[in-house]
Design a protein around this motif. Structure first.
Motif, short mmCIF file in Angstrom:
data_model
loop_
_atom_site.label_atom_id
_atom_site.label_comp_id
_atom_site.label_asym_id
_atom_site.label_seq_id
_atom_site.Cartn_x
_atom_site.Cartn_y
_atom_site.Cartn_z
N THR A 42 0.84 -1.21 0.00
CA THR A 42 0.00 0.00 0.00
C THR A 42 0.87 1.25 0.00
OG1 THR A 42 -1.76 -1.18 1.13
CG2 THR A 42 -1.84 1.23 1.21
N ARG A 43 1.89 1.26 0.84
CA ARG A 43 2.83 2.40 0.83
C ARG A 43 3.59 2.47 -0.48
NH1 ARG A 43 4.35 0.71 6.38
NH2 ARG A 43 6.20 -0.15 5.40
N ALA A 46 1.55 4.13 -3.16
CA ALA A 46 1.52 5.58 -2.93
C ALA A 46 2.79 6.24 -3.48
CB ALA A 46 1.34 5.88 -1.45
N ILE A 47 3.93 5.59 -3.33
CA ILE A 47 5.19 6.14 -3.85
C ILE A 47 5.18 6.12 -5.38
CG2 ILE A 47 7.69 5.74 -4.03
CD1 ILE A 47 7.48 4.62 -1.10
N VAL A 48 4.71 5.04 -5.97
CA VAL A 48 4.69 4.92 -7.43
C VAL A 48 3.83 6.00 -8.07
CG1 VAL A 48 3.92 3.44 -9.34
CG2 VAL A 48 5.26 2.46 -7.49
N VAL A 49 2.69 6.31 -7.50
CA VAL A 49 1.79 7.30 -8.11
C VAL A 49 2.08 8.73 -7.66
CG1 VAL A 49 -0.05 5.61 -8.46
CG2 VAL A 49 -0.07 7.04 -6.41
N ASP A 50 2.96 8.91 -6.69
CA ASP A 50 3.30 10.24 -6.20
C ASP A 50 4.20 10.95 -7.20
OD1 ASP A 50 4.56 12.45 -4.90
OD2 ASP A 50 4.23 11.51 -2.96
N ARG A 51 3.73 12.04 -7.73
CA ARG A 51 4.48 12.77 -8.76
C ARG A 51 5.57 13.67 -8.17
NH1 ARG A 51 2.08 12.00 -13.79
NH2 ARG A 51 0.03 11.04 -13.60
N GLN A 52 5.72 13.66 -6.87
CA GLN A 52 6.81 14.40 -6.22
C GLN A 52 7.88 13.46 -5.69
OE1 GLN A 52 6.85 17.84 -6.15
NE2 GLN A 52 5.07 17.59 -7.46
N VAL A 135 8.05 -0.25 -2.60
CA VAL A 135 7.80 -0.22 -4.05
C VAL A 135 7.93 -1.63 -4.63
CG1 VAL A 135 8.63 0.65 -6.28
CG2 VAL A 135 8.42 2.20 -4.31
N VAL A 136 8.96 -2.36 -4.23
CA VAL A 136 9.12 -3.74 -4.71
C VAL A 136 7.89 -4.58 -4.32
CG1 VAL A 136 10.46 -5.88 -4.41
CG2 VAL A 136 11.65 -3.71 -4.75
N ALA A 137 7.44 -4.45 -3.07
CA ALA A 137 6.27 -5.22 -2.62
C ALA A 137 5.05 -4.88 -3.46
CB ALA A 137 6.01 -4.95 -1.14
#
Length: 146
Positions: A42-43, A46-52, A135-137
């Protein structure tokens, strides 16, 4: 070959060293978790889709219907969990240059060989070891192809 770097964090009045966690590259992968534990998908999403933070969607497209303007410079993330192992994904995120020196993908967990790094990002990796594992998970859950 194990890789490890030491970072110096400087805050007014304080200086301390923080080590990047060592890892071993075996073939085309980093088979062992950087943290010794599985990340949180889940985290990771959130990192993958975060454009910052991750900026993944600048180049990649994927199964993110709520995200507009996804990139097309890199492989689609749909099905990535069936195309590569978690160790292969980990190396691609840590430093894809180890697999393709001409890649445009930024290294997310190394400081080695970087040039023209903005002041806010100097002497620190883009992602922490924990974030790499998150991100790997997440990426390993992407098993359906378009």
């Amino acid at each position: 070959m194990a890789a490890a770097l030491t970072l110096l964090a400087i805050i007014p009045g304080q200086v301390w060293a923080q080590a990047l966690r060592p890892y071993e590259i075996v073939g085309d992968a980093i088979p062992q978790s950087l943290t010794g534990a599985r990340g949180d998908p889940t985290r990771g999403r959130a990192i993958v889709v975060d454009r910052q933070k991750g900026l993944c969607l600048l180049c990649h497209t994927g199964p993110f219907p709520e995200q507009r303007f996804q990139g097309n410079l890199a492989p689609d993330l749909a099905g990535v969990g069936t195309r590569w192992s978690d160790g292969q994904l980990r190396l691609k995120i840590v430093d894809s240059r180890r697999l393709n020196p001409a890649t445009i993908m930024p290294p997310y967990y190394t400081l080695d060989g970087l040039a023209r790094v903005g002041r806010n990002w100097q002497d620190k990796p883009v992602l922490s070891a924990e974030q790499v594992e998150d991100v790997v998970a997440f990426l390993t859950t992407l098993t359906e192809t378009p």
